[in-house]
Design a protein around this motif. Structure first.
Motif, PDB file in Angstrom:
ATOM      1  N   UNK A   1     -72.642 -44.145 -71.877  1.00 25.29           N
ATOM      2  CA  UNK A   1     -73.121 -43.231 -70.839  1.00 25.29           C
ATOM      3  C   UNK A   1     -73.537 -44.031 -69.608  1.00 25.29           C
ATOM      4  N   UNK A   2     -73.651 -43.340 -68.473  1.00 19.45           N
ATOM      5  CA  UNK A   2     -74.012 -44.021 -67.233  1.00 19.45           C
ATOM      6  C   UNK A   2     -75.473 -44.441 -67.255  1.00 19.45           C
ATOM      7  N   UNK A   3     -75.698 -45.654 -66.790  1.00 13.43           N
ATOM      8  CA  UNK A   3     -77.045 -46.226 -66.775  1.00 13.43           C
ATOM      9  C   UNK A   3     -77.252 -47.010 -65.493  1.00 13.43           C
ATOM     10  N   UNK A   4     -78.504 -47.169 -65.106  1.00 11.73           N
ATOM     11  CA  UNK A   4     -78.824 -48.035 -63.985  1.00 11.73           C
ATOM     12  C   UNK A   4     -79.225 -49.405 -64.522  1.00 11.73           C
TER      13      UNK A   4
ATOM     14  N   UNK B   1     -87.375 -26.286 -70.314  1.00 14.71           N
ATOM     15  CA  UNK B   1     -88.291 -27.267 -70.877  1.00 14.71           C
ATOM     16  C   UNK B   1     -88.016 -28.640 -70.260  1.00 14.71           C
ATOM     17  N   UNK B   2     -88.999 -29.160 -69.548  1.00 14.27           N
ATOM     18  CA  UNK B   2     -88.854 -30.472 -68.916  1.00 14.27           C
ATOM     19  C   UNK B   2     -89.647 -31.561 -69.631  1.00 14.27           C
ATOM     20  N   UNK B   3     -90.104 -31.281 -70.824  1.00 11.83           N
ATOM     21  CA  UNK B   3     -90.892 -32.262 -71.558  1.00 11.83           C
ATOM     22  C   UNK B   3     -90.033 -33.455 -71.946  1.00 11.83           C
ATOM     23  N   UNK B   4     -90.691 -34.528 -72.337  1.00  9.53           N
ATOM     24  CA  UNK B   4     -90.001 -35.735 -72.755  1.00  9.53           C
ATOM     25  C   UNK B   4     -89.038 -35.440 -73.903  1.00  9.53           C
ATOM     26  N   UNK B   5     -89.437 -34.547 -74.806  1.00  4.58           N
ATOM     27  CA  UNK B   5     -88.647 -34.279 -76.006  1.00  4.58           C
ATOM     28  C   UNK B   5     -87.703 -33.094 -75.852  1.00  4.58           C
ATOM     29  N   UNK B   6     -87.550 -32.548 -74.666  1.00  7.37           N
ATOM     30  CA  UNK B   6     -86.706 -31.383 -74.459  1.00  7.37           C
ATOM     31  C   UNK B   6     -85.265 -31.626 -74.918  1.00  7.37           C
ATOM     32  N   UNK B   7     -84.671 -30.622 -75.516  1.00  7.24           N
ATOM     33  CA  UNK B   7     -83.268 -30.720 -75.936  1.00  7.24           C
ATOM     34  C   UNK B   7     -82.302 -30.396 -74.806  1.00  7.24           C
ATOM     35  N   UNK B   8     -82.823 -30.056 -73.622  1.00  9.70           N
ATOM     36  CA  UNK B   8     -81.961 -29.748 -72.480  1.00  9.70           C
ATOM     37  C   UNK B   8     -81.404 -31.000 -71.814  1.00  9.70           C
ATOM     38  N   UNK B   9     -82.034 -32.144 -72.029  1.00  9.68           N
ATOM     39  CA  UNK B   9     -81.580 -33.368 -71.374  1.00  9.68           C
ATOM     40  C   UNK B   9     -80.222 -33.795 -71.904  1.00  9.68           C
ATOM     41  N   UNK B  10     -79.315 -34.164 -70.975  1.00  7.07           N
ATOM     42  CA  UNK B  10     -77.995 -34.654 -71.337  1.00  7.07           C
ATOM     43  C   UNK B  10     -77.651 -35.892 -70.513  1.00  7.07           C
ATOM     44  N   UNK B  11     -76.878 -36.777 -71.108  1.00  7.16           N
ATOM     45  CA  UNK B  11     -76.406 -37.980 -70.423  1.00  7.16           C
ATOM     46  C   UNK B  11     -75.005 -37.727 -69.869  1.00  7.16           C
ATOM     47  N   UNK B  12     -74.510 -38.673 -69.072  1.00 12.06           N
ATOM     48  CA  UNK B  12     -73.249 -38.490 -68.348  1.00 12.06           C
ATOM     49  C   UNK B  12     -72.272 -39.602 -68.713  1.00 12.06           C
ATOM     50  N   UNK B  13     -71.047 -39.220 -69.051  1.00 15.06           N
ATOM     51  CA  UNK B  13     -69.983 -40.191 -69.279  1.00 15.06           C
ATOM     52  C   UNK B  13     -69.220 -40.447 -67.984  1.00 15.06           C
TER      53      UNK B  13
ATOM     54  N   UNK C   1     -66.248 -39.852 -67.223  1.00 13.81           N
ATOM     55  CA  UNK C   1     -65.362 -38.764 -66.816  1.00 13.81           C
ATOM     56  C   UNK C   1     -66.140 -37.546 -66.336  1.00 13.81           C
ATOM     57  N   UNK C   2     -67.467 -37.664 -66.277  1.00 18.05           N
ATOM     58  CA  UNK C   2     -68.311 -36.583 -65.784  1.00 18.05           C
ATOM     59  C   UNK C   2     -68.776 -35.610 -66.843  1.00 18.05           C
ATOM     60  N   UNK C   3     -68.300 -35.750 -68.063  1.00 19.04           N
ATOM     61  CA  UNK C   3     -68.740 -34.844 -69.125  1.00 19.04           C
ATOM     62  C   UNK C   3     -70.163 -35.178 -69.543  1.00 19.04           C
ATOM     63  N   UNK C   4     -70.866 -34.150 -70.023  1.00 20.09           N
ATOM     64  CA  UNK C   4     -72.255 -34.300 -70.438  1.00 20.09           C
ATOM     65  C   UNK C   4     -72.325 -34.384 -71.956  1.00 20.09           C
ATOM     66  N   UNK C   5     -73.111 -35.331 -72.438  1.00 20.67           N
ATOM     67  CA  UNK C   5     -73.197 -35.608 -73.870  1.00 20.67           C
ATOM     68  C   UNK C   5     -74.651 -35.831 -74.254  1.00 20.67           C
ATOM     69  N   UNK C   6     -74.890 -35.954 -75.533  1.00 16.19           N
ATOM     70  CA  UNK C   6     -76.247 -36.186 -76.020  1.00 16.19           C
ATOM     71  C   UNK C   6     -76.767 -37.540 -75.543  1.00 16.19           C
ATOM     72  N   UNK C   7     -78.033 -37.615 -75.161  1.00 18.76           N
ATOM     73  CA  UNK C   7     -78.615 -38.909 -74.796  1.00 18.76           C
ATOM     74  C   UNK C   7     -78.410 -39.933 -75.917  1.00 18.76           C
ATOM     75  N   UNK C   8     -78.138 -41.155 -75.508  1.00 20.49           N
ATOM     76  CA  UNK C   8     -77.929 -42.213 -76.484  1.00 20.49           C
ATOM     77  C   UNK C   8     -76.496 -42.389 -76.915  1.00 20.49           C
TER      78      UNK C   8
ATOM     79  N   UNK D   1     -79.730 -35.620 -67.125  1.00 21.55           N
ATOM     80  CA  UNK D   1     -79.880 -34.455 -66.264  1.00 21.55           C
ATOM     81  C   UNK D   1     -79.964 -33.198 -67.123  1.00 21.55           C
ATOM     82  N   UNK D   2     -80.408 -32.124 -66.514  1.00 16.77           N
ATOM     83  CA  UNK D   2     -80.291 -30.797 -67.096  1.00 16.77           C
ATOM     84  C   UNK D   2     -79.132 -30.115 -66.373  1.00 16.77           C
ATOM     85  N   UNK D   3     -78.161 -29.625 -67.123  1.00 13.42           N
ATOM     86  CA  UNK D   3     -76.870 -29.196 -66.563  1.00 13.42           C
ATOM     87  C   UNK D   3     -77.019 -28.141 -65.478  1.00 13.42           C
TER      88      UNK D   3
END
Length: 359
Positions: free
Chosen positions: A245-248, A220-232, A234-241, A208-210
């Protein structure tokens, strides 16, 4: 530059008077009008104290709280390369994510394609107020209340399965508006799926973007955007990968069956397979904690009565979100319907979008 929204204008004054101030008119950089629905700020605990507290993320952009957001009352139509929100139009369709996004951004500062945070705020508001809007979910009519119809853009009869059964924007009854009144937001259920910003899947990882930073003019919504963050968990946002992190994931082989929220992917799609389940019936893997942020953003149900909406996902590659369902979705359409199975390049007569404004 967008016209100042407080400037006196006969059209705007008439729209505001007719809607009791719920609707207004905004103009873009070329002076084209769009009718917008004003959504006042609310707190998460106003929806359900079990979800936490504080302002819903839709009302925070780049650290600043907004008193309101403005959502296009109607699904977008395109004129002169600008996305407009106007009644009685054939909604734009067969448009990929990036093009739809640009048609909104080009309107000027503050304009953007509706974000997932904004969509989830409206959907939760509907749930809290005990009304799930209906819509064009059965070829020009509601699949359940078949006497509820709109005007098909192809001239076809309601229920006729021939042709492209999009209905003209806002042509349905009050029950097709989010608040069950003509002043509400039209066609959130059915008609055409709607691309939204600020959410994606990458290899099954939820990113998500926070807050509602996806609404910022320069986001920036591009594939390579640095705005994208993953979710743990506990709800905290962290770097993708980041680990865990939460996954489907999927309950069937090769990414099929029902989606299941997990911290790893054990059943991955080959790029063609997908998994789906009614939104209200989504579950998490045993031992996985679902953070409130996932529920607040409309990614996981917090109540079993969140009816009218199905979730679809493909946990391979980058997948961009669409919301609401289309004219043929039947009971699978609804304000909680979410598709995370299409790449950003997808363009279909079943997919459109909606402009929004926040500044």
């Amino acid at each position: 530059m967008s016209i100042i929204i407080s400037a006196p204008d006969a059209f705007r004054q008439s729209v505001e008077a007719a809607s009791g101030g719920v609707n207004t008119v905004l103009y873009d950089d070329r002076g084209y009008p769009s009718i917008m629905c004003v959504v006042p700020r609310f707190n998460i605990e106003d929806i359900d104290p079990a979800l936490g507290s504080g302002v819903h993320p839709a009302f925070t952009i780049d650290g600043a709280q907004k008193s309101e957001i403005m959502v296009g009352k109607f699904q977008a139509t395109i004129h002169d390369d600008r996305a407009l929100s106007l009644p009685g139009q054939d909604p734009a369709a067969s448009i990929d994510f990036d093009t739809a996004d640009q048609r909104c951004a080009d309107k000027g500062p503050g304009w953007h394609m509706m974000t997932n945070a904004e969509w989830s705020a409206v959907a939760l508001w509907c749930w809290k107020n005990g009304f799930m809007p209906r819509g064009n979910t059965d070829y020009g009519r509601d699949y359940d209340q078949t006497y509820e119809t709109g005007r098909r853009q192809d001239g076809g009869d309601p229920g006729d399965t021939n042709g492209a059964a999009r209905t003209l924007t806002g042509s349905g009854p009050a029950s097709w508006y989010h608040d069950n009144s003509p002043a509400g937001i039209a066609d959130l259920t059915g008609n055409v799926w709607e691309w939204v910003r600020g959410l994606r899947l990458v290899g099954g990882e939820i990113q998500i973007i926070a807050d509602n930073n996806a609404a910022a003019t320069d986001a920036d919504h591009s594939d390579a955007s640095t705005l994208w963050q993953a979710i743990l968990q506990d709800g905290s946002l962290v770097a993708p990968g980041t680990t865990d992190t939460l996954k489907w994931d999927a309950t069937g082989a090769d990414g099929t069956g029902s989606p299941i929220l997990n911290t790893s992917v054990t059943s991955q799609s080959d790029g063609s397979n997908s998994a789906s389940e009614m939104y209200k019936d989504l579950t998490a893997e045993a031992g996985v904690t679902v953070p409130d942020i996932a529920k607040v953003l409309g990614l996981f149900p917090h109540a079993v009565d969140m009816t009218r909406g199905r979730f679809y996902m493909r946990n391979e590659g980058e997948r961009l979100p669409r919301r609401g369902g289309d004219w043929s979705s039947g009971s699978f359409a609804g304000v909680f319907a979410l598709g995370l199975h299409n790449p950003r390049s997808s363009a279909s007569s079943l997919i459109g979008f909606r402009p929004a404004f926040a500044i």
